[in-house]
Design a protein around this motif. Structure first.
Motif, PDB file in Angstrom:
ATOM      1  N   THR A 202      58.587  28.858  51.235  1.00  0.00           N
ATOM      2  CA  THR A 202      58.053  29.702  50.163  1.00  0.00           C
ATOM      3  C   THR A 202      56.533  29.582  50.074  1.00  0.00           C
ATOM      4  O   THR A 202      55.949  28.566  50.444  1.00  0.00           O
ATOM      5  CB  THR A 202      58.644  29.327  48.783  1.00  0.00           C
ATOM      6  N   ALA A 203      55.952  30.648  49.559  1.00  0.00           N
ATOM      7  CA  ALA A 203      54.535  30.661  49.193  1.00  0.00           C
ATOM      8  C   ALA A 203      54.455  31.309  47.820  1.00  0.00           C
ATOM      9  O   ALA A 203      55.260  32.180  47.484  1.00  0.00           O
ATOM     10  CB  ALA A 203      53.715  31.447  50.206  1.00  0.00           C
ATOM     11  N   THR A 204      53.520  30.868  46.995  1.00  0.00           N
ATOM     12  CA  THR A 204      53.391  31.429  45.654  1.00  0.00           C
ATOM     13  C   THR A 204      52.171  32.345  45.582  1.00  0.00           C
ATOM     14  O   THR A 204      51.150  32.090  46.217  1.00  0.00           O
ATOM     15  CB  THR A 204      53.266  30.339  44.576  1.00  0.00           C
ATOM     16  N   VAL A 205      52.313  33.393  44.802  1.00  0.00           N
ATOM     17  CA  VAL A 205      51.246  34.374  44.603  1.00  0.00           C
ATOM     18  C   VAL A 205      50.963  34.476  43.108  1.00  0.00           C
ATOM     19  O   VAL A 205      51.887  34.554  42.297  1.00  0.00           O
ATOM     20  CB  VAL A 205      51.653  35.760  45.148  1.00  0.00           C
ATOM     21  N   LEU A 206      49.694  34.444  42.748  1.00  0.00           N
ATOM     22  CA  LEU A 206      49.285  34.648  41.361  1.00  0.00           C
ATOM     23  C   LEU A 206      48.244  35.759  41.332  1.00  0.00           C
ATOM     24  O   LEU A 206      47.217  35.686  41.992  1.00  0.00           O
ATOM     25  CB  LEU A 206      48.689  33.368  40.770  1.00  0.00           C
ATOM     26  N   VAL A 207      48.543  36.820  40.561  1.00  0.00           N
ATOM     27  CA  VAL A 207      47.631  37.963  40.423  1.00  0.00           C
ATOM     28  C   VAL A 207      47.042  37.947  39.019  1.00  0.00           C
ATOM     29  O   VAL A 207      47.779  37.950  38.032  1.00  0.00           O
ATOM     30  CB  VAL A 207      48.370  39.292  40.671  1.00  0.00           C
ATOM     31  N   MET A 208      45.707  37.932  38.928  1.00  0.00           N
ATOM     32  CA  MET A 208      45.024  37.869  37.632  1.00  0.00           C
ATOM     33  C   MET A 208      44.045  39.029  37.502  1.00  0.00           C
ATOM     34  O   MET A 208      43.292  39.298  38.440  1.00  0.00           O
ATOM     35  CB  MET A 208      44.258  36.543  37.505  1.00  0.00           C
ATOM     36  N   PRO A 209      44.041  39.725  36.365  1.00  0.00           N
ATOM     37  CA  PRO A 209      43.040  40.780  36.180  1.00  0.00           C
ATOM     38  C   PRO A 209      41.653  40.183  36.049  1.00  0.00           C
ATOM     39  O   PRO A 209      41.479  39.124  35.442  1.00  0.00           O
ATOM     40  CB  PRO A 209      43.481  41.461  34.870  1.00  0.00           C
ATOM     41  N   GLU A 210      40.682  40.842  36.628  1.00  0.00           N
ATOM     42  CA  GLU A 210      39.293  40.387  36.504  1.00  0.00           C
ATOM     43  C   GLU A 210      38.882  40.452  35.035  1.00  0.00           C
ATOM     44  O   GLU A 210      39.174  41.427  34.343  1.00  0.00           O
ATOM     45  CB  GLU A 210      38.372  41.257  37.343  1.00  0.00           C
ATOM     46  N   ALA A 211      38.217  39.418  34.565  1.00  0.00           N
ATOM     47  CA  ALA A 211      37.796  39.370  33.164  1.00  0.00           C
ATOM     48  C   ALA A 211      36.283  39.400  33.073  1.00  0.00           C
ATOM     49  O   ALA A 211      35.590  38.661  33.774  1.00  0.00           O
ATOM     50  CB  ALA A 211      38.332  38.108  32.482  1.00  0.00           C
ATOM     51  N   GLU A 212      35.765  40.273  32.224  1.00  0.00           N
ATOM     52  CA  GLU A 212      34.330  40.344  32.003  1.00  0.00           C
ATOM     53  C   GLU A 212      33.935  39.357  30.909  1.00  0.00           C
ATOM     54  O   GLU A 212      34.786  38.800  30.215  1.00  0.00           O
ATOM     55  CB  GLU A 212      33.940  41.767  31.600  1.00  0.00           C
ATOM     56  N   GLU A 213      32.646  39.165  30.741  1.00  0.00           N
ATOM     57  CA  GLU A 213      32.151  38.238  29.724  1.00  0.00           C
ATOM     58  C   GLU A 213      32.574  38.663  28.325  1.00  0.00           C
ATOM     59  O   GLU A 213      32.796  37.827  27.449  1.00  0.00           O
ATOM     60  CB  GLU A 213      30.627  38.128  29.806  1.00  0.00           C
ATOM     61  N   ILE A 214      32.714  39.984  28.106  1.00  0.00           N
ATOM     62  CA  ILE A 214      33.123  40.466  26.790  1.00  0.00           C
ATOM     63  C   ILE A 214      34.619  40.301  26.565  1.00  0.00           C
ATOM     64  O   ILE A 214      35.106  40.453  25.455  1.00  0.00           O
ATOM     65  CB  ILE A 214      32.708  41.943  26.575  1.00  0.00           C
ATOM     66  N   ASP A 215      35.377  39.987  27.637  1.00  0.00           N
ATOM     67  CA  ASP A 215      36.814  39.726  27.503  1.00  0.00           C
ATOM     68  C   ASP A 215      37.074  38.267  27.134  1.00  0.00           C
ATOM     69  O   ASP A 215      37.998  37.958  26.397  1.00  0.00           O
ATOM     70  CB  ASP A 215      37.552  40.045  28.815  1.00  0.00           C
ATOM     71  N   VAL A 216      36.261  37.387  27.700  1.00  0.00           N
ATOM     72  CA  VAL A 216      36.450  35.946  27.504  1.00  0.00           C
ATOM     73  C   VAL A 216      35.120  35.301  27.165  1.00  0.00           C
ATOM     74  O   VAL A 216      34.133  35.472  27.886  1.00  0.00           O
ATOM     75  CB  VAL A 216      37.024  35.284  28.778  1.00  0.00           C
ATOM     76  N   SER A 217      35.099  34.570  26.075  1.00  0.00           N
ATOM     77  CA  SER A 217      33.884  33.857  25.679  1.00  0.00           C
ATOM     78  C   SER A 217      33.994  32.398  26.120  1.00  0.00           C
ATOM     79  O   SER A 217      34.922  31.687  25.729  1.00  0.00           O
ATOM     80  CB  SER A 217      33.702  33.937  24.158  1.00  0.00           C
ATOM     81  N   ILE A 218      33.067  31.963  26.964  1.00  0.00           N
ATOM     82  CA  ILE A 218      33.065  30.592  27.481  1.00  0.00           C
ATOM     83  C   ILE A 218      31.778  29.906  27.056  1.00  0.00           C
ATOM     84  O   ILE A 218      30.677  30.384  27.340  1.00  0.00           O
ATOM     85  CB  ILE A 218      33.212  30.575  29.015  1.00  0.00           C
ATOM     86  N   ASN A 219      31.925  28.786  26.390  1.00  0.00           N
ATOM     87  CA  ASN A 219      30.768  28.009  25.956  1.00  0.00           C
ATOM     88  C   ASN A 219      30.237  27.188  27.135  1.00  0.00           C
ATOM     89  O   ASN A 219      30.970  26.374  27.711  1.00  0.00           O
ATOM     90  CB  ASN A 219      31.173  27.078  24.811  1.00  0.00           C
ATOM     91  N   PRO A 220      28.977  27.384  27.521  1.00  0.00           N
ATOM     92  CA  PRO A 220      28.419  26.634  28.660  1.00  0.00           C
ATOM     93  C   PRO A 220      28.547  25.119  28.516  1.00  0.00           C
ATOM     94  O   PRO A 220      28.664  24.396  29.515  1.00  0.00           O
ATOM     95  CB  PRO A 220      26.942  27.062  28.663  1.00  0.00           C
TER      96      PRO A 220
END
Length: 357
Positions: A202-220
């Motif tokens: 088996t091999a596993t596949v993970l598909v993720m939608p691209e996220a823009e900065e306005i979609d996700v807020s990340i604190n540096p």
């Protein structure tokens, strides 16, 4: 058409006019997030309204044909009956199309994606199969006019990849490949098998939608950024400069890395894209769990029993276990001819949504 559908389309028509007016407003034009959201809403509403107008014209033409079928002139009467019959069939077809258009659209359908493929159960053969899947998706992307960008890789000495990550850019990429997440099982005789015995890996596949900065807020301040020497392909740049970048998101423990570019700055930008996509994907999964609506299987542990699809080489067969689809075209599927499987998955998902499951 039932009254509920008719009223929904009247509201869609009204809302489209409102959105068009808002998109001309200077305040909206200066607000990036609001402009983006309204543009997406308009793109969803426009085909609904256009098809609704087509339906209204068919109904009007059908009424005229009905009047013709009552005419005293036999030729006109027969013409009216034939036209009424044709328009009745067309009306039913349009209603079915409207039912699909009115299904609530996944807001991520138009996005690019980041894909991770890992060799799982089966050792070297699993890694080789991971490489085969990477090639399959690459060929499919080429057939769609999409672009592939390699993000990270860990090649296997036997061939293929223990891990490979890549971005797919194009029109509505996520809408077509979002159902590929899960464990993919292969049944075949490995090149290293002298006795000709069929192995299962088996091999596993993970598909993720691209996220823009306005979609996700990340604190540096939540990030730990490490640099290191690139490994593998890369010419003179390999092991001479610390161009590879690894980023750890401390609150979640999420780790991403990129070493495909010669520039540390470029690798950092790509790694941040990967990090946003992973965090966004986790948020989406939590939302789906909260509303009890998980239509697509996520990556499990990669065990043989956790499968969404089986690729059987001896019988040239591919089976998608979620929808019970089997086709005898494995050789063509591995060359990227995935449309039959993808279309079936999309149709099944639409049917589930229409019945409220």
């Amino acid at each position: 058409m039932d009254e509920n559908m008719y009223q929904r389309l009247i509201m869609a028509e009204k809302r489209l006019k409102e959105v068009d007016d808002l998109l001309l407003d200077e305040k909206v034009l200066s607000d990036r997030m609001q402009f983006r959201d309204l543009s997406k809403e308009r793109a969803n509403l426009e085909p609904q309204v256009e098809k609704f107008h087509q339906y209204l014209k068919v109904v009007d033409d059908k009424n005229q044909a009905s009047e013709m079928s009552e005419d005293s002139d036999n030729d006109i009467k027969e013409m009216g009956k034939e036209e009424f019959k044709r328009l009745s069939i067309l009306e039913d077809e349009i209603i079915k199309e409207l039912e699909i258009l009115l299904i609530e659209k996944d807001p991520n359908d138009d996005k690019n994606i980041i894909v991770e493929i890992r060799g799982a159960a089966g050792g070297d053969e699993a890694n080789i199969f991971a490489g085969d899947l990477f090639r399959m998706y690459t060929r499919y992307a080429e057939s769609q006019g999409w672009k592939i960008q390699l993000l990270d890789e860990n090649p296997s000495e036997a061939g293929g990849f223990a891990f490979v990550s890549f971005m797919v850019k194009g029109n509505s990429v996520y809408s077509k490949l979002k159902f590929e997440s899960g464990a993919h099982r292969v049944q075949r005789v490995p090149k290293t098998e002298a006795s000709g015995r069929i192995h299962t890996s088996t091999a596993t596949v993970l598909v993720m939608p691209e996220a823009e900065e306005i979609d996700v807020s990340i604190n540096p301040s939540d990030l730990q950024i490490d640099t290191y020497h690139s490994q593998g392909a890369g010419g003179q740049n390999v092991n001479k400069t610390e161009s590879a970048v690894r980023i750890t998101h401390l609150p979640t423990g999420t780790v991403v890395a990129c070493q495909t570019e010669k520039s540390q700055i470029q690798n950092k930008e790509i790694a941040m894209q990967m990090l946003r996509a992973k965090i966004y994907s986790d948020l989406l999964e939590k939302q789906q769990e909260e509303i009890g609506n998980e239509r697509r299987l996520k990556v499990g542990r990669g065990e043989r029993s956790e499968k969404i699809r089986t690729y059987n080489y001896p019988q040239n067969r591919v089976t998608d276990h979620r929808i019970g689809l089997t086709i005898q075209k494995l050789d063509r599927v591995m060359e990227g001819e995935l449309d039959e499987i993808i279309d079936a998955l999309i149709h099944y998902d639409q049917q589930q949504k229409m019945v409220g499951n």
